[in-house]
Design an enzyme around this catalytic site. Structure first.
Site, PDB file in Angstrom:
ATOM      1  N   GLY A   1       0.735  -1.488   0.325  1.00 20.51           N
ATOM      2  CA  GLY A   1      -0.395   0.097  -0.409  1.00 20.51           C
ATOM      3  C   GLY A   1       0.772   1.072  -0.679  1.00 20.51           C
TER       4      GLY A   1
ATOM      5  N   ASN B   1       0.691  -2.441   4.795  1.00 21.15           N
ATOM      6  CA  ASN B   1      -0.183  -1.008   5.340  1.00 21.15           C
ATOM      7  C   ASN B   1      -0.806  -1.205   4.448  1.00 21.15           C
ATOM      8  OD1 ASN B   1      -0.422   2.167   5.548  1.00 21.15           O
ATOM      9  ND2 ASN B   1      -0.062   1.755   3.479  1.00 21.15           N
TER      10      ASN B   1
ATOM     11  N   TYR C   1     -14.323  -2.482   8.892  1.00 23.53           N
ATOM     12  CA  TYR C   1     -13.322  -2.198   9.389  1.00 23.53           C
ATOM     13  C   TYR C   1     -12.704  -2.162  10.396  1.00 23.53           C
ATOM     14  CZ  TYR C   1      -9.877   1.359   8.575  1.00 23.53           C
ATOM     15  OH  TYR C   1      -8.677   2.475   8.908  1.00 23.53           O
TER      16      TYR C   1
ATOM     17  N   ALA D   1     -11.879  -5.407  10.967  1.00 21.20           N
ATOM     18  CA  ALA D   1     -10.868  -5.990  10.449  1.00 21.20           C
ATOM     19  C   ALA D   1      -9.386  -5.090  11.455  1.00 21.20           C
ATOM     20  CB  ALA D   1     -10.481  -5.548   9.295  1.00 21.20           C
ATOM     21  N   LYS D   2      -9.701  -3.787  11.845  1.00 22.00           N
ATOM     22  CA  LYS D   2      -8.378  -3.947  12.306  1.00 22.00           C
ATOM     23  C   LYS D   2      -7.992  -4.095  13.794  1.00 22.00           C
ATOM     24  CE  LYS D   2      -6.770  -1.152   8.848  1.00 22.00           C
ATOM     25  NZ  LYS D   2      -5.971  -1.109   8.438  1.00 22.00           N
TER      26      LYS D   2
ATOM     27  N   ILE E   1      -5.369  11.267  10.067  1.00 21.05           N
ATOM     28  CA  ILE E   1      -4.117  11.702   8.882  1.00 21.05           C
ATOM     29  C   ILE E   1      -4.364  12.720   7.955  1.00 21.05           C
ATOM     30  CG2 ILE E   1      -2.285  11.281   7.653  1.00 21.05           C
ATOM     31  CD1 ILE E   1      -1.845   9.290  10.667  1.00 21.05           C
TER      32      ILE E   1
END
Length: 265
Positions: A20, A98, A170, A173-174, A203
């Site tokens: 990534g 990543n 999400y 998954a994380k 970010i």
């Protein structure tokens, strides 16, 4: 080596594979660049030809770099990526997992548990957890054989103590990436392999939404992180100075996860 660094942070002779890493604005490319500045040769990966552009960017800075285009949700592609890295540089010392993405959702159609489809659920796990599993599985045999390796997974504060609305896949998954990291850490410590996970918060990028800017301002540090600041954490976990660090979760979130503020996607 492009720049002189202290021996404890010197990666000369090592090879880093960063998934990534084809976006010039993202954590992956920032990590690839910093690892290269510390002396590592770098394999840049992504799903488009932008990976070759990013490798060229690194080469222009004096960093040894190659690129590989692959969909890492495919276990065969992950094996081919590792094989290509070994063919280009002779080995893989550092893997930075990543690659990943939040689900596509909106306030009108959030991906909460009752509305998320089977396909959406499976895709969230495949592109965040499966990709990291496949690449790590392909790279580990060489690391174990040489008695040295660094596995660094990039998760999210959405996978630890806090959550935002409408993306159960999400978050799951994380969180799973944290468990996988700890398992690799204990299973392969005796083989000289460390495994750690970085959990970024908000970010700052050109694509950051106004709501995300506001959420970043709500952190104790009062702003979002830069990709380079997250890359610094990734690089630390890769260098000789971090040889006694394994199985740990490094939050790079401006204090977000300890205050209960909304977290990143």
């Amino acid at each position: 080596m492009p720049t002189k660094v202290p021996a404890a942070f010197d990666l000369t002779g090592q090879v880093a594979l960063v998934t990534g890493s084809s976006s010039d604005l993202g954590i992956g490319f920032a990590s690839a660049r910093l690892l290269g500045q510390f002396g590592a040769s770098v394999m840049v990966t992504g799903t488009t030809d932008r990976a070759a552009e990013r490798a060229a960017d690194l080469q222009a800075e004096g960093i040894a770099a190659h690129s590989f285009v692959a969909d890492l949700m495919d276990p065969d592609a992950a094996r081919e990526l590792v094989a290509a890295t070994e063919a280009a540089f002779g080995k893989v010392d550092i893997v930075v997992n990543n690659a990943g993405l939040a689900s596509v959702h909106s306030p009108e159609r959030p991906n909460s548990l009752m509305v998320m489809t089977d396909d959406e659920w499976a895709l969230a796990l495949r592109r965040n957890v499966d990709s990291a599993f496949f690449v790590t599985r392909a790279a580990l045999p060489g690391m174990v054989e040489r008695g040295y390796g660094r596995i660094i997974n990039v998760a999210s504060t959405a996978g630890i103590l806090t959550a935002y609305t409408g993306d159960v896949g999400y978050h799951t998954a994380k969180a799973a990436m944290l468990g996988m990291t700890r398992s690799v850490a204990v299973d392969y410590a005796a083989d000289g392999v460390t495994a750690n996970v970085v959990v970024p918060g908000w970010i700052a990028t050109a694509a950051q939404l106004p709501s995300e800017v506001i959420a970043g301002m709500a952190t104790p540090l009062g702003r979002s992180a830069t990709a380079a600041e997250v890359a610094a954490g990734v690089a630390f976990l890769a260098v000789p100075a971090a040889s006694y660090v394994t199985g740990t979760t490094l939050a790079i979130d401006g204090g977000n996860s300890i205050t209960g503020a909304k977290v990143a996607g």
